[in-house]
Design an enzyme around this catalytic site. Structure first.
Site, PDB file in Angstrom:
ATOM      1  N   SER A 131     -12.097 -51.551 -36.792  1.00  0.00           N
ATOM      2  CA  SER A 131     -11.802 -50.598 -35.720  1.00  0.00           C
ATOM      3  C   SER A 131     -13.043 -50.286 -34.903  1.00  0.00           C
ATOM      4  O   SER A 131     -14.151 -50.273 -35.428  1.00  0.00           O
ATOM      5  CB  SER A 131     -11.259 -49.290 -36.294  1.00  0.00           C
ATOM      6  OG  SER A 131     -11.133 -48.346 -35.252  1.00  0.00           O
ATOM      7  N   GLY A 132     -12.830 -50.007 -33.649  1.00  0.00           N
ATOM      8  CA  GLY A 132     -13.941 -49.608 -32.789  1.00  0.00           C
ATOM      9  C   GLY A 132     -13.890 -50.281 -31.439  1.00  0.00           C
ATOM     10  O   GLY A 132     -14.734 -50.039 -30.586  1.00  0.00           O
ATOM     11  N   LYS A 185      -6.050 -49.658 -42.206  1.00  0.00           N
ATOM     12  CA  LYS A 185      -6.327 -49.783 -40.775  1.00  0.00           C
ATOM     13  C   LYS A 185      -5.099 -49.394 -39.954  1.00  0.00           C
ATOM     14  O   LYS A 185      -5.204 -48.747 -38.910  1.00  0.00           O
ATOM     15  CB  LYS A 185      -6.764 -51.218 -40.450  1.00  0.00           C
ATOM     16  CG  LYS A 185      -6.828 -51.574 -38.954  1.00  0.00           C
ATOM     17  CD  LYS A 185      -7.850 -50.731 -38.226  1.00  0.00           C
ATOM     18  CE  LYS A 185      -8.160 -51.104 -36.792  1.00  0.00           C
ATOM     19  NZ  LYS A 185      -7.200 -51.721 -35.956  1.00  0.00           N
ATOM     20  N   HIS A 188      -4.814 -45.709 -39.965  1.00  0.00           N
ATOM     21  CA  HIS A 188      -5.860 -45.252 -39.047  1.00  0.00           C
ATOM     22  C   HIS A 188      -5.350 -45.297 -37.601  1.00  0.00           C
ATOM     23  O   HIS A 188      -5.495 -44.349 -36.852  1.00  0.00           O
ATOM     24  CB  HIS A 188      -7.105 -46.133 -39.217  1.00  0.00           C
ATOM     25  CG  HIS A 188      -8.067 -46.086 -38.067  1.00  0.00           C
ATOM     26  ND1 HIS A 188      -7.827 -46.738 -36.867  1.00  0.00           N
ATOM     27  CD2 HIS A 188      -9.252 -45.453 -37.916  1.00  0.00           C
ATOM     28  CE1 HIS A 188      -8.835 -46.508 -36.041  1.00  0.00           C
ATOM     29  NE2 HIS A 188      -9.707 -45.742 -36.649  1.00  0.00           N
ATOM     30  N   GLU A 192      -4.637 -42.322 -34.927  1.00  0.00           N
ATOM     31  CA  GLU A 192      -5.191 -42.405 -33.571  1.00  0.00           C
ATOM     32  C   GLU A 192      -4.097 -42.093 -32.527  1.00  0.00           C
ATOM     33  O   GLU A 192      -4.349 -41.374 -31.555  1.00  0.00           O
ATOM     34  CB  GLU A 192      -5.762 -43.817 -33.391  1.00  0.00           C
ATOM     35  CG  GLU A 192      -6.385 -44.121 -32.060  1.00  0.00           C
ATOM     36  CD  GLU A 192      -6.845 -45.589 -32.019  1.00  0.00           C
ATOM     37  OE1 GLU A 192      -7.482 -46.060 -32.996  1.00  0.00           O
ATOM     38  OE2 GLU A 192      -6.562 -46.269 -31.028  1.00  0.00           O
ATOM     39  N   TYR A 193      -2.910 -42.614 -32.742  1.00  0.00           N
ATOM     40  CA  TYR A 193      -1.789 -42.301 -31.852  1.00  0.00           C
ATOM     41  C   TYR A 193      -1.537 -40.795 -31.824  1.00  0.00           C
ATOM     42  O   TYR A 193      -1.361 -40.196 -30.763  1.00  0.00           O
ATOM     43  CB  TYR A 193      -0.490 -42.975 -32.336  1.00  0.00           C
ATOM     44  CG  TYR A 193      -0.202 -44.372 -31.857  1.00  0.00           C
ATOM     45  CD1 TYR A 193      -1.102 -45.407 -32.077  1.00  0.00           C
ATOM     46  CD2 TYR A 193       0.998 -44.683 -31.226  1.00  0.00           C
ATOM     47  CE1 TYR A 193      -0.808 -46.708 -31.689  1.00  0.00           C
ATOM     48  CE2 TYR A 193       1.299 -45.979 -30.825  1.00  0.00           C
ATOM     49  CZ  TYR A 193       0.394 -46.984 -31.065  1.00  0.00           C
ATOM     50  OH  TYR A 193       0.689 -48.268 -30.679  1.00  0.00           O
TER      51      TYR A 193
END
Ligand code: ATR
Length: 473
Positions: A131-132, A185, A188, A192-193
């Protein structure tokens, strides 16, 4: 012919793959490069070939031959069939103990299947969530590798060297067996949503309930980006809101079509949560809110539905801004609590033995949801690894209890004014559901027993009961 001198190979050199390869090279690793077509390989070498020690290869055979043993290959191609095709090609060329890493956004059930297939061929398969975004890939992402623990022994130091670091600790750790890295992930991304949906609702309230202009709202977010809400997403919200459209001079946010896209990881999270029976209401509302926003035809046909407003603009602007801040924080705690519940449920379902505190630790840097807040989550699980809900950790409990009246005022105001706040409202309902001594589920059980003889249990004695509801049925 090539000598086998590369510590790792990267195949799939689109943006994410290129940036990870450069990141590896910048950290002193010799990196073999491969892409289905050599155009991307050459473009990378031409622009960035001087950043480190790269080995250019064309064929898959040449690529595999360039790697030190045990070989390590990071696959960064499109998720799905392309990933399967590349794995199969690589597996035919590799030898016992070699390591294949899938750094794409693969569905964790695919990863479980692939890991099994590879282990049957004595190959180590590591599904690694990364992620990123583009910048993270280059400058230090958060990495969530699953797969066999033995594989992590040789791979870990390499991945940790290129990950983000917070307080000297790498944002990369061995998550657990087979698909656990991609599962984590996925959750994660679901969080984030939810995070983004909550930010959107806060923005909408400041704009529509209070009548602040976009620049004022940008300032509010800038101010919020200290203390408990300090996070990458809040920080970039201020920046996105400050951006002016070069053509019209308007705030850019006003010229962007209000239909949110999605690539599917939020949907996967919710599907998995449905299967696991975990109420991830925040993530669910976020996915549905994006879906609603994208129904442009339906929306334009519905704009004249009666608003039926029964409220007024809050009289005290500062007080309402502070209420929205509290509501945002409380709802965020709920979204994370639910996400961590899903991680625990997945861990139990698949026998992964995941450590939630470790997730919080590696999400503190590199990834999109990086935030101060994650330190608190880590502390909470350090203190009590068997926490029943994040919401019950003393720190979060205090924070939410302190903000609960604000939260109610915000949801009430939004409902009165006809401003949609699906994530704020459902999080509050979740909170109220969780703390209720009695839920109407007793009635649901009665109904189920009435029409389907599904039976029920009693509060006052052991056993399973069925009522003969009426004589004439
Ligand atoms: P982009 O990210 O550039 O839009 P993509 O279609 O998502 O492209 O593909 C990302 C990477 O996966 C690329 O490196 C692509 O290789 P090409 O440069 O040759 O297109 C790679 N890729 C996609 N499908 C593939 C397949 N079936 N086999 C091998 N590599 C594949």
């Amino acid at each position: 012919s090539t000598t086998a001198r590369a510590q790792i190979g990267v195949t799939g050199l689109a943006v994410m793959g290129s940036n990870i390869a450069r990141n590896l090279a910048r950290h002193g690793h010799t990196v073999a490069l491969h892409n289905r077509t050599t155009a991307k390989t050459d473009a990378l070498l031409e622009k960035h070939g001087d950043e480190g020690d790269f080995v250019r290869t064309e064929s898959m055979e040449e690529f595999v031959a360039a790697l030190e043993k045990p070989r390590r290959v990071l696959i960064m191609v499109k998720a799905g069939d392309a990933t399967d095709a590349v794995i199969s090609e690589l597996a035919d060329l590799m030898e016992d103990g070699d390591v294949i890493i899938d750094g794409g956004n693969s569905l964790y059930t695919d990863t479980i299947r692939r890991e099994k297939e590879m282990s049957e061929r004595n190959l180590n398969f590591v599904g690694a969530g990364i992620s990123g975004g583009e910048v993270g890939a280059l400058e230090g992402p958060s990495i969530m590798p699953g797969g066999p623990a033995e594989a992590y022994e040789s791979l870990g130091p390499l991945l940790e060297s290129i990950s983000a670091h917070v307080d000297g600790e790498p944002c990369c750790t061995h998550i657990g067996p087979d698909g656990s890295g991609h599962f984590v992930k996925m959750v994660h991304n679901g969080i984030e949503y939810a995070d983004m949906q909550l930010i959107g609702e806060a923005y909408d309230l400041l704009r529509r309930a209070l009548g602040l202009d976009v620049e004022q709202i940008a300032d509010v977010f800038r101010d919020w980006n200290s203390g408990d809400l300090e996070s990458y997403l809040v920080e970039i919200t201020a920046e996105v809101l400050s951006q002016k459209d070069a053509e019209t001079g308007k705030p850019l946010v006003d010229v962007i079509v209000d239909a949110a896209g999605q690539k599917g990881t939020g949907r996967w999270t919710v599907k998995s949560a449905l299967d696991l029976g975990v109420p991830v209401t925040g993530i669910g509302e976020a996915v549905f809110a994006r879906a609603l926003s994208s129904e442009l035809d339906q929306r334009s046909a519905a704009t004249d539905l009666k608003p039926g407003v029964i409220g007024e603009q809050p009289a005290d602007t500062d007080a309402f801004v502070s209420d929205v801040r509290a509501a945002l924080y409380a709802s965020k705690v709920i979204a994370y609590a639910q996400g961590f519940d899903q991680i625990r449920a997945g861990s139990e379902e698949y026998g992964w033995d995941l450590h939630p505190g470790a997730m919080a630790t590696i999400w503190r840097g590199g990834c999109i949801i990086r935030a101060q807040f994650l330190n608190r989550i880590r502390d909470a699980y350090d203190e009590n690894p068997d926490l029943k809900s994040l919401l019950l950790a003393p720190y979060f409990r205090d924070a939410v209890e302190e903000g609960v009246e604000s939260w109610r005022r915000v949801v009430t105001t939004a409902a009165g004014l006809g401003i949609p706040v699906p994530a704020f409202a459902s999080s509050l309902s979740y909170y109220d559901g969780l703390r209720s001594e009695r839920l109407p589920a007793a009635l649901t059980q009665g109904l189920r027993d009435y029409f389907g003889a599904h039976t029920y249990q009693r509060v006052d004695k052991e056993g399973t009961f069925h009522t003969l509801w009426s004589e004439d049925r």
